[in-house]
Design an enzyme around this catalytic site. Sequence first.
Site, PDB file in Angstrom:
ATOM      1  N   ASP A  45       0.849  -1.216   0.081  1.00 40.57           N
ATOM      2  CA  ASP A  45      -0.367  -0.127   0.254  1.00 40.57           C
ATOM      3  C   ASP A  45       0.827   1.434   0.022  1.00 40.57           C
ATOM      4  O   ASP A  45       1.541   1.394   1.358  1.00 40.57           O
ATOM      5  CB  ASP A  45      -0.908   0.358   1.284  1.00 40.57           C
ATOM      6  CG  ASP A  45      -2.364   0.869   1.133  1.00 40.57           C
ATOM      7  OD1 ASP A  45      -3.119   1.256   0.716  1.00 40.57           O
ATOM      8  OD2 ASP A  45      -1.469   2.105   1.763  1.00 40.57           O
ATOM      9  N   TYR A  50       3.401   9.380  -0.104  1.00 44.33           N
ATOM     10  CA  TYR A  50       4.254   9.077   0.070  1.00 44.33           C
ATOM     11  C   TYR A  50       5.635   9.450  -0.441  1.00 44.33           C
ATOM     12  O   TYR A  50       6.691   9.832   0.349  1.00 44.33           O
ATOM     13  CB  TYR A  50       4.242   7.226   0.526  1.00 44.33           C
ATOM     14  CG  TYR A  50       2.792   7.221   1.317  1.00 44.33           C
ATOM     15  CD1 TYR A  50       1.687   8.348   1.302  1.00 44.33           C
ATOM     16  CD2 TYR A  50       2.341   6.194   1.600  1.00 44.33           C
ATOM     17  CE1 TYR A  50       0.646   7.536   2.163  1.00 44.33           C
ATOM     18  CE2 TYR A  50       1.037   5.848   1.667  1.00 44.33           C
ATOM     19  CZ  TYR A  50       0.539   6.566   2.277  1.00 44.33           C
ATOM     20  OH  TYR A  50      -1.310   6.284   2.967  1.00 44.33           O
ATOM     21  N   LYS A  75      -2.289   6.151  -4.387  1.00 49.85           N
ATOM     22  CA  LYS A  75      -3.584   6.749  -4.165  1.00 49.85           C
ATOM     23  C   LYS A  75      -3.338   8.092  -4.703  1.00 49.85           C
ATOM     24  O   LYS A  75      -2.553   8.377  -4.975  1.00 49.85           O
ATOM     25  CB  LYS A  75      -3.615   7.463  -2.586  1.00 49.85           C
ATOM     26  CG  LYS A  75      -3.759   5.564  -1.636  1.00 49.85           C
ATOM     27  CD  LYS A  75      -3.721   6.003  -0.374  1.00 49.85           C
ATOM     28  CE  LYS A  75      -3.544   5.076   0.787  1.00 49.85           C
ATOM     29  NZ  LYS A  75      -2.490   4.755   0.707  1.00 49.85           N
ATOM     30  N   LYS A 230       2.605  -1.077   8.856  1.00 50.93           N
ATOM     31  CA  LYS A 230       3.347  -0.679   8.685  1.00 50.93           C
ATOM     32  C   LYS A 230       5.413  -0.622   9.558  1.00 50.93           C
ATOM     33  O   LYS A 230       4.738  -0.794  10.198  1.00 50.93           O
ATOM     34  CB  LYS A 230       3.677   0.948   8.184  1.00 50.93           C
ATOM     35  CG  LYS A 230       5.444   1.512   7.800  1.00 50.93           C
ATOM     36  CD  LYS A 230       5.999   2.348   8.782  1.00 50.93           C
ATOM     37  CE  LYS A 230       7.539   2.746   8.519  1.00 50.93           C
ATOM     38  NZ  LYS A 230       7.493   3.354   9.240  1.00 50.93           N
ATOM     39  N   SER A 231       5.683  -1.794   9.487  1.00 50.73           N
ATOM     40  CA  SER A 231       7.164  -1.313   9.975  1.00 50.73           C
ATOM     41  C   SER A 231       8.800  -1.538   9.390  1.00 50.73           C
ATOM     42  O   SER A 231       8.128  -2.346   7.629  1.00 50.73           O
ATOM     43  CB  SER A 231       7.134  -2.798  11.120  1.00 50.73           C
ATOM     44  OG  SER A 231       8.398  -2.686  11.219  1.00 50.73           O
ATOM     45  N   ARG A 236       9.615  -7.140  12.791  1.00 51.25           N
ATOM     46  CA  ARG A 236       8.280  -6.775  12.887  1.00 51.25           C
ATOM     47  C   ARG A 236       6.782  -7.741  11.827  1.00 51.25           C
ATOM     48  O   ARG A 236       6.572  -7.337  11.832  1.00 51.25           O
ATOM     49  CB  ARG A 236       8.296  -5.416  13.109  1.00 51.25           C
ATOM     50  CG  ARG A 236       8.328  -5.639  14.825  1.00 51.25           C
ATOM     51  CD  ARG A 236       8.729  -4.044  14.909  1.00 51.25           C
ATOM     52  NE  ARG A 236       8.671  -3.499  16.897  1.00 51.25           N
ATOM     53  CZ  ARG A 236       9.295  -2.287  17.304  1.00 51.25           C
ATOM     54  NH1 ARG A 236       8.975  -1.848  16.303  1.00 51.25           N
ATOM     55  NH2 ARG A 236       9.156  -2.161  18.357  1.00 51.25           N
ATOM     56  N   ASN A 240       3.711  -9.628  12.440  1.00 50.67           N
ATOM     57  CA  ASN A 240       2.749  -9.657  11.745  1.00 50.67           C
ATOM     58  C   ASN A 240       2.059 -10.063  11.186  1.00 50.67           C
ATOM     59  O   ASN A 240       1.082 -10.190   9.946  1.00 50.67           O
ATOM     60  CB  ASN A 240       2.608  -7.577  11.080  1.00 50.67           C
ATOM     61  CG  ASN A 240       3.193  -6.296  12.092  1.00 50.67           C
ATOM     62  OD1 ASN A 240       3.119  -6.950  13.568  1.00 50.67           O
ATOM     63  ND2 ASN A 240       3.854  -5.133  11.537  1.00 50.67           N
TER      64      ASN A 240
HETATM   65  P1  NAD Z   1       0.385   1.875  12.010  1.00 49.54           P
HETATM   66  O1  NAD Z   1      -0.499   1.258  12.723  1.00 49.54           O
HETATM   67  O2  NAD Z   1       0.901   0.151  10.832  1.00 49.54           O
HETATM   68  O3  NAD Z   1       1.491   1.480  13.659  1.00 49.54           O
HETATM   69  C1  NAD Z   1       2.940   1.693  12.534  1.00 49.54           C
HETATM   70  C2  NAD Z   1       3.714   2.000  13.875  1.00 49.54           C
HETATM   71  O4  NAD Z   1       3.787   0.868  14.817  1.00 49.54           O
HETATM   72  C3  NAD Z   1       5.567   1.715  13.463  1.00 49.54           C
HETATM   73  O5  NAD Z   1       6.127   2.637  14.329  1.00 49.54           O
HETATM   74  C4  NAD Z   1       6.261   1.230  13.276  1.00 49.54           C
HETATM   75  O6  NAD Z   1       7.757   0.932  14.395  1.00 49.54           O
HETATM   76  C5  NAD Z   1       5.308   0.188  14.910  1.00 49.54           C
HETATM   77  N1  NAD Z   1       5.245  -1.200  14.566  1.00 49.54           N
HETATM   78  C6  NAD Z   1       4.836  -2.218  13.423  1.00 49.54           C
HETATM   79  N2  NAD Z   1       4.642  -3.252  13.882  1.00 49.54           N
HETATM   80  C7  NAD Z   1       5.131  -3.856  15.115  1.00 49.54           C
HETATM   81  C8  NAD Z   1       5.085  -4.930  15.927  1.00 49.54           C
HETATM   82  N3  NAD Z   1       4.803  -5.711  15.763  1.00 49.54           N
HETATM   83  N4  NAD Z   1       5.791  -3.691  17.828  1.00 49.54           N
HETATM   84  C9  NAD Z   1       5.704  -3.001  17.251  1.00 49.54           C
HETATM   85  N5  NAD Z   1       5.604  -2.087  16.738  1.00 49.54           N
HETATM   86  C10 NAD Z   1       5.463  -2.085  15.481  1.00 49.54           C
HETATM   87  O7  NAD Z   1       0.652   2.998  11.606  1.00 49.54           O
HETATM   88  P2  NAD Z   1       0.775   3.840  10.365  1.00 49.54           P
HETATM   89  O8  NAD Z   1       1.766   3.718   9.316  1.00 49.54           O
HETATM   90  O9  NAD Z   1       0.066   5.576   9.526  1.00 49.54           O
HETATM   91  O10 NAD Z   1      -0.420   2.763   9.330  1.00 49.54           O
HETATM   92  C11 NAD Z   1       0.145   1.943   8.353  1.00 49.54           C
HETATM   93  C12 NAD Z   1      -0.275   2.666   6.549  1.00 49.54           C
HETATM   94  O11 NAD Z   1      -1.962   2.123   6.773  1.00 49.54           O
HETATM   95  C13 NAD Z   1       0.394   3.435   6.337  1.00 49.54           C
HETATM   96  O12 NAD Z   1       1.838   2.805   5.972  1.00 49.54           O
HETATM   97  C14 NAD Z   1       0.192   3.843   5.016  1.00 49.54           C
HETATM   98  O13 NAD Z   1      -0.016   2.391   3.810  1.00 49.54           O
HETATM   99  C15 NAD Z   1      -1.815   3.602   5.729  1.00 49.54           C
HETATM  100  N6  NAD Z   1      -1.942   4.757   5.577  1.00 49.54           N
HETATM  101  C16 NAD Z   1      -3.182   5.872   4.787  1.00 49.54           C
HETATM  102  C17 NAD Z   1      -3.751   6.347   5.373  1.00 49.54           C
HETATM  103  C18 NAD Z   1      -5.160   7.018   4.612  1.00 49.54           C
HETATM  104  O14 NAD Z   1      -4.993   8.784   4.666  1.00 49.54           O
HETATM  105  N7  NAD Z   1      -5.081   6.238   3.481  1.00 49.54           N
HETATM  106  C19 NAD Z   1      -3.261   6.648   6.822  1.00 49.54           C
HETATM  107  C20 NAD Z   1      -2.281   6.863   7.697  1.00 49.54           C
HETATM  108  C21 NAD Z   1      -1.355   5.479   6.352  1.00 49.54           C
END
Ligand code: NAD
Length: 275
Positions: A45, A50, A75, A230-231, A236, A240
């Site tokens: 995604d 981005y 997007k 995302k990570s 991780r 996930n």
């Molecule tokens: P997320 O909820 O995926 O959280 C990411 C955070 O959690 C990072 O800091 C990561 O290091 C941590 N993390 C991930 N896996 C972990 C694990 N197993 N243990 C501990 N920590 C962990 O947040 P995000 O990146 O905001 O959202 C994911 C994706 O959603 C984005 O990358 C993007 O593709 C999408 N997104 C879309 C919109 C939109 O408006 N459409 C907005 C925000 C995000």
Amino acid sequence: MQVPQIMLPGDVAMPQLGYGVWQIADDEAETAVATAIETGYRHIDTASAYGNEKGVGLGLKKSGLPREDLFVVTKLWNDAQGYESTLAAFEESRTKLATEYVDLYLIHWPIPSKALFVDTWKACEKLLADGVVRAIGVSNFQPAHLETLAQETGTVPAVNQVESHPMFRDTEIDAYGAEHGIVTEAWSPLGQGGVLTDPTLTAIAAEHGRSVAQVVLRWHLDSGRVAIPKSVTPSRIAENIDLDFVLTSEQLAAIDWMNTGERIGPDPLFFGSDA
Ligand code: NAD
């Protein structure tokens, strides 16, 4: 884990778990995406906003997998809303991603104050008819915006990607989607990491010998949502997608109850109004 697939209109199979790449720099995206694909992810995604579509495209190539084995989402950004500008922006994304087609193309935000999302959607319908996208959808659309699309256009969005995690879930959007056949996809499915120390989730995770992130992602999948955590940390990324365990109905309900109604992201009714 065998990632479940959700069927979209046109017989398009969407992997229910994907890899989100927001905040991954363009020059880091190649390695991150290749690592995710090697780990088992097939759904990536990204978004033009981005700034990493080029790196994502390189990662897809580096994986060595046939294109048809991958599900690529990008997007349309807010400043490109409008019919002709959408067609041009799509072409730019497609070129950066170095792909013949995109599996799912989303309008990133509705920006109701601009009143351009209907024209933008009509351009998405053209991309679908031309076969350069396999499915079209929206992101951050509220039921009122989805109603406008239903009244003024002929195609129901396949997907609505919205903020969704244990602390915030818009139950009206979930219900609207269920009624109209629109898949809800969770962005920030882990609440950007903010849910990971919650005591309710920590207790459930301990019962299964799993991490909180795994519990939350399992909850999304069991609730019928697509999730895109995302990570950039390989352990991780692997954790996930390792979700082969079963939550009880009581545990699922306990997580449902955590909804505070407070967003961590912007309010879709207003975001982008000044863009
Ligand atoms: P997320 O909820 O995926 O959280 C990411 C955070 O959690 C990072 O800091 C990561 O290091 C941590 N993390 C991930 N896996 C972990 C694990 N197993 N243990 C501990 N920590 C962990 O947040 P995000 O990146 O905001 O959202 C994911 C994706 O959603 C984005 O990358 C993007 O593709 C999408 N997104 C879309 C919109 C939109 O408006 N459409 C907005 C925000 C995000």
